[in-house]
Design an enzyme around this catalytic site. Sequence first.
Site, PDB file in Angstrom:
ATOM      1  CE  LYS A  61      -4.077  -2.165   2.046  1.00 34.59           C
ATOM      2  NZ  LYS A  61      -5.302  -2.046   2.883  1.00 34.59           N
TER       3      LYS A  61
ATOM      4  CD  GLU B 143      -7.110   0.740   1.808  1.00 31.82           C
ATOM      5  OE1 GLU B 143      -7.790   0.081   2.601  1.00 31.82           O
ATOM      6  OE2 GLU B 143      -6.345   0.248   0.976  1.00 31.82           O
TER       7      GLU B 143
ATOM      8  CG  ASP C  29     -13.112   0.031   5.718  1.00 34.48           C
ATOM      9  OD1 ASP C  29     -14.225  -0.321   5.309  1.00 34.48           O
ATOM     10  OD2 ASP C  29     -12.085  -0.056   5.031  1.00 34.48           O
TER      11      ASP C  29
HETATM   12  N1  LIG Z   1      -1.834 -10.180   3.607  1.00 37.68           N
HETATM   13  C1  LIG Z   1      -2.720 -10.689   2.741  1.00 37.68           C
HETATM   14  N2  LIG Z   1      -2.569 -11.931   2.242  1.00 37.68           N
HETATM   15  C2  LIG Z   1      -3.456 -12.457   1.383  1.00 37.68           C
HETATM   16  N3  LIG Z   1      -4.542 -11.812   0.943  1.00 37.68           N
HETATM   17  C3  LIG Z   1      -4.748 -10.573   1.398  1.00 37.68           C
HETATM   18  C4  LIG Z   1      -3.845  -9.941   2.308  1.00 37.68           C
HETATM   19  N4  LIG Z   1      -4.311  -8.706   2.582  1.00 37.68           N
HETATM   20  C5  LIG Z   1      -5.437  -8.584   1.878  1.00 37.68           C
HETATM   21  N5  LIG Z   1      -5.718  -9.691   1.156  1.00 37.68           N
HETATM   22  C6  LIG Z   1      -6.864  -9.932   0.303  1.00 37.68           C
HETATM   23  O1  LIG Z   1      -7.083  -8.817  -0.522  1.00 37.68           O
HETATM   24  C7  LIG Z   1      -8.364  -8.272  -0.291  1.00 37.68           C
HETATM   25  C8  LIG Z   1      -8.272  -6.753  -0.373  1.00 37.68           C
HETATM   26  O2  LIG Z   1      -7.390  -6.280   0.604  1.00 37.68           O
HETATM   27  P1  LIG Z   1      -7.759  -5.038   1.524  1.00 37.68           P
HETATM   28  O3  LIG Z   1      -9.037  -5.362   2.227  1.00 37.68           O
HETATM   29  O4  LIG Z   1      -6.587  -4.677   2.328  1.00 37.68           O
HETATM   30  O5  LIG Z   1      -7.985  -3.946   0.420  1.00 37.68           O
HETATM   31  P2  LIG Z   1      -9.187  -2.938   0.194  1.00 37.68           P
HETATM   32  O6  LIG Z   1      -8.943  -2.176  -1.048  1.00 37.68           O
HETATM   33  O7  LIG Z   1      -9.380  -2.178   1.420  1.00 37.68           O
HETATM   34  O8  LIG Z   1     -10.362  -3.914  -0.069  1.00 37.68           O
HETATM   35  P3  LIG Z   1     -11.841  -3.537   0.120  1.00 37.68           P
HETATM   36  O9  LIG Z   1     -12.034  -2.259  -0.583  1.00 37.68           O
HETATM   37  O10 LIG Z   1     -12.538  -4.724  -0.496  1.00 37.68           O
HETATM   38  O11 LIG Z   1     -12.012  -3.429   1.599  1.00 37.68           O
HETATM   39  C9  LIG Z   1      -8.769  -8.782   1.082  1.00 37.68           C
HETATM   40  O12 LIG Z   1     -10.148  -8.933   1.227  1.00 37.68           O
HETATM   41  C10 LIG Z   1      -8.053 -10.103   1.193  1.00 37.68           C
HETATM   42  O13 LIG Z   1      -8.851 -11.177   0.770  1.00 37.68           O
HETATM   43 MN   LIG Z   2     -10.789  -2.122   2.877  1.00 38.97          MN
END
Ligand SMILES: Nc1ncnc2c1ncn2[C@@H]1O[C@H](COP(=O)(O)OP(=O)(O)OP(=O)(O)O)[C@@H](O)[C@H]1O
Ligand SMILES: [Mn+2]
Length: 398
Positions: A98, A119, A270
Site C-alpha cells: 500500500k 487508505e 471500516d
Molecule cells: N496479507 C494478505 N494476504 C493475502 N490476501 C490478502 C492480504 N491482505 C489482503 N488480502 C486480500 O485482498 C483483499 C483486499 O485487501 P484489503 O481489504 O486490504 O484492500 P481494500 O482495497 O481495502 O479492499 P476492500 O475495498 O474490499 O475493503 C482482502 O479482502 C483479502 O482477501
Molecule cells: Mn478495505
Amino acid sequence: MKYIVPAELSRPVQGHLRELDVTVMRLRNVSLSEDATSWEKFHVSISKEELYHEDDPMIDELLQDMTSLEFYNISQKEGGTQLKLVIEFAPGGMAMLKPMRFPREQETLPNHFYFTDYERHNAEIAAFHLDRIMGFRRAPPVVGRLVNMTTELYALATGELLRTFFISPAQNLCFHGKCSYYCDTGHAICGHPDQMEASLAAFLPDKEFVPRKTWRHPWRRSYHKRKKAQWEEDDQYCDQVRQLPPYNEGRRLVDLIDLAIFDFLAGNMDRHHYETLSLFGNQTFPIHLDQGRAFGRPNHDEMSILAPLYQCCLVRRTTLATLLRFHHGPFRLSSLMRKSLARDPLDPILAAGHFDAMDRRVAITLRVIRHCLSRHEADQVIVGFADWKDKNSKMGNL
Ligand SMILES: Nc1ncnc2c1ncn2[C@@H]1O[C@H](COP(=O)(O)OP(=O)(O)OP(=O)(O)O)[C@@H](O)[C@H]1O
Ligand SMILES: [Mn+2]
C-alpha cells in the site's frame, strides 16, 4: 483489581491457548526444507489460535526480507477499491504493497465518510504492531519500505499499470494504477522525486493450500451516505446475533469483541467482512486484515466502534487484563507502541497525537466494561472469569 493478578501488570497476558499445536504444518502434513523461505516458515507455523507465535524469530526475518529483498515481479491487486500492488520476491514469497499518499499529519477529511477515506500505509504498519502488543497475533506481519519507483516499480510494471506512470509538473515520478477509488491523474501517487514510502504486508498462504472463508461482519456499517445499519438503531441487536451460528457458541462472538476493541484503539470504522482459515474449522480466530483506514482522527474517539462490546456486554478475561495492564502497569500502551514502532525502517510511523489517543481509548474501553459490570454479574460479562478465579483463588492470589 479483581480481574488481574499483580504479575500480569508487568508482562504480556497470556490466554490459555490450548490448540497451538494444531498448525498448518500438522494438518497439511508438510515439512520445511533446509532452505525454506521466511514466508514458508510463517505459513506452516500458523496455528488454530494465532498467525504466529509470540517471540518467534521468524517474524523478524520475514519483516527484514520484505523490507530489503529485491522485487521480482509487481502487479495490481485485482478487486480492491483502492490501489494496491502485489509484490513477488525473487526467492518466492509475496507482499501486498500500500503506497503512501499523504503525510502522517493529514487526518481524515471532515467531509469524508469512513468508506471514502483514503487508505494509509502507516496505519497498516501501526495496526500490525498494535495487534501484536495486544497479544492477539491475528494480523499478518507488515513493515515499511522506502521504494525506488524508477528501479523497483516502473522497471517492473507492465500493461495497464505501466501506462499510468507519468512525470508531474514538479518533475516527480507518479502513477495511479486502475481501481474504483482515487486511481486517476488527480489522485496520483508521486515520489520525491522517485522515492516513495509504502507498507508491505506478508501474504497469507495460497488459498489452494490453506483455504479461507469470508464472513459478513454482523456489526457492518451501511456503506451508504444516508442509511444506517440495524445495530445503530437497535440496542438489543446483540440478542439476535447471539442466536445465530457461529455466534451462538464457542469463541467467535468474543473474538469479534476483541476485534472491536482493537479497532476502537486504532480508530478503524471500516470492518465490513472478516476471514477465517477454514482449514481450522469454525473454532478459530478471525484474521485482522485490512487496517488501511485506521489512525485517521487522533482527536476523535468513535464510540460506535465499540458497539459489539457495549451491546453484548461481553469481553475475554485476558483482553480485560491486557487493558488493565496498559492502564495501570509500568508500560502504557503509548510507550509500548513507541518502542515497537521504533524498529520499523520508516519510523516515526504515527503522528504524535495518536499515542495519547490510544491511552485515552484504553481508559474509555475500561469505563465501558465497568458500566457493563455495574449492570450484570461478572460471570456473565467476563468470558473465562470463573475458571480463572477458581485457579487463582486456589493459588491464594486473589
Ligand atoms: N496479507 C494478505 N494476504 C493475502 N490476501 C490478502 C492480504 N491482505 C489482503 N488480502 C486480500 O485482498 C483483499 C483486499 O485487501 P484489503 O481489504 O486490504 O484492500 P481494500 O482495497 O481495502 O479492499 P476492500 O475495498 O474490499 O475493503 C482482502 O479482502 C483479502 O482477501
Ligand atoms: Mn478495505
